[in-house]
Design an enzyme around this catalytic site. Structure first.
Site, PDB file in Angstrom:
ATOM      1  N   LYS A   1     -19.564 -20.038  -3.510  1.00 23.34           N
ATOM      2  CA  LYS A   1     -20.408 -21.192  -3.807  1.00 23.34           C
ATOM      3  C   LYS A   1     -20.575 -22.109  -2.596  1.00 23.34           C
ATOM      4  O   LYS A   1     -21.639 -22.702  -2.405  1.00 23.34           O
ATOM      5  CB  LYS A   1     -19.839 -21.956  -5.004  1.00 23.34           C
ATOM      6  CG  LYS A   1     -19.856 -21.136  -6.292  1.00 23.34           C
ATOM      7  CD  LYS A   1     -21.252 -20.601  -6.603  1.00 23.34           C
ATOM      8  CE  LYS A   1     -21.306 -19.780  -7.869  1.00 23.34           C
ATOM      9  NZ  LYS A   1     -22.665 -19.296  -8.173  1.00 23.34           N
TER      10      LYS A   1
ATOM     11  N   TYR B   1     -14.697 -17.175  -5.725  1.00 27.04           N
ATOM     12  CA  TYR B   1     -15.774 -17.977  -6.305  1.00 27.04           C
ATOM     13  C   TYR B   1     -16.039 -19.213  -5.466  1.00 27.04           C
ATOM     14  O   TYR B   1     -17.192 -19.564  -5.188  1.00 27.04           O
ATOM     15  CB  TYR B   1     -15.372 -18.369  -7.725  1.00 27.04           C
ATOM     16  CG  TYR B   1     -16.450 -19.046  -8.530  1.00 27.04           C
ATOM     17  CD1 TYR B   1     -17.534 -18.325  -9.019  1.00 27.04           C
ATOM     18  CD2 TYR B   1     -16.379 -20.409  -8.823  1.00 27.04           C
ATOM     19  CE1 TYR B   1     -18.511 -18.937  -9.779  1.00 27.04           C
ATOM     20  CE2 TYR B   1     -17.360 -21.027  -9.576  1.00 27.04           C
ATOM     21  CZ  TYR B   1     -18.424 -20.295 -10.054  1.00 27.04           C
ATOM     22  OH  TYR B   1     -19.398 -20.909 -10.797  1.00 27.04           O
TER      23      TYR B   1
END
Length: 281
Positions: free
Chosen positions: A173, A169
């Site tokens: 991002k 993640y």
């Protein structure tokens, strides 16, 4: 020809931004699940917005392209709100990379082909991208510019390096912000702008999954300890997005805006400093 605003992801943040920037324009609201899109569309329709819905799987180029084509049949695409994704408690590392990293790259490529002159967009990333140590110049460039369909083959994204969903993640991002920086050059050639917003903990169904998941204690610390001492709201993210997408933001493109109540500041310099090495370090 009408101007159309495309919302990808029917969650609270996407809806809040749409309410701020779509008055008087048709909205095409798409989600992976038809029931989510229909429910959000009903709320917006009851508030006076002209809303149609679609289904989109952002991990599929064909699906994203079909959505872009549907939008151009409605009118000129002058707004793109990309707020779809999965969190570390919702998916495996491979799925997170496929949806959050690859899927965002595909959205930027496909809608960068149809965005109208004067148009603008925002990608909802995350403060998680700011919690990684600095990458190398070559790694930054690879995440920013590798063609989307080759992105998941990068050695830095190999399965043995991203065994933890949080690591996947975070790199996704970070990659979103870098990708937007590069795509801003291409969008600019069409007279359009694109920026990233990196929210902290905003109370949405996704955040509630995290609060009730294996990282719940850490999430509660990130609400209580930073300077703001609270979670954010979708409307606070929408306030920023409206500025970026509107005339007040006409000189802003290719930028990432961290809006997290001071969580990142506390992570690097305060009470949230990690007790153990970062999982991606």
């Amino acid at each position: 020809m009408k101007d159309v605003v495309v919302v990808i992801g029917a969650g609270s943040i996407g809806q809040a931004i749409a309410r701020r920037v779509s008055a008087g324009n048709p909205v095409l609201l798409a989600d992976l699940r038809r029931e989510n899109a229909d429910l959000a569309a009903a709320v917006l329709s009851d508030a006076g917005f002209d809303v149609s819905t679609g289904i989109v799987d952002i991990s599929s180029r064909a699906s994203v392209r079909a959505l872009a084509e549907a939008a151009t049949r409605i009118g000129s695409v002058t707004g793109v709100i990309h707020a779809a994704g999965v969190s570390p408690s919702q998916a495996s590392p491979a799925t997170i990379l496929k949806v959050d990293l690859y899927g965002t790259a595909v959205v930027l490529e496909e809608f960068g082909n149809v965005i109208a002159t004067g148009g603008s967009g925002v990608v909802i990333a995350s403060m998680s991208g700011h919690r990684l140590p600095a990458l190398t110049t070559d790694q930054d460039k690879a995440l920013a510019t590798t063609p989307a369909d080759e992105l998941l083959d990068l050695p830095m994204l190999a399965a043995e390096r991203t065994v933890d969903p949080l690591a996947a993640y975070q790199i996704s991002k970070r990659g979103n912000a870098l990708r937007v920086k590069a795509e801003a050059v291409r969008w600019g050639k069409r007279g359009a702008r694109i920026n990233t917003i990196s929210p902290g903990i905003v109370i949405t169904p996704l955040a509630k999954d995290e609060l009730n998941g294996p990282r719940g204690e850490g999430y509660r610390r990130m609400i209580a300890l930073p300077p703001a001492g609270r979670a954010g709201t979708p409307d606070e993210i929408a306030n920023l997005a409206a500025t970026l997408m509107g005339p007040e933001g006409a000189f802003i493109t290719g930028s990432d805006f961290l809006i997290d109540g001071g969580v990142t500041a506390s992570y690097w310099y305060g009470e949230l400093a990690p007790r153990t090495p970062d999982p991606y370090a």
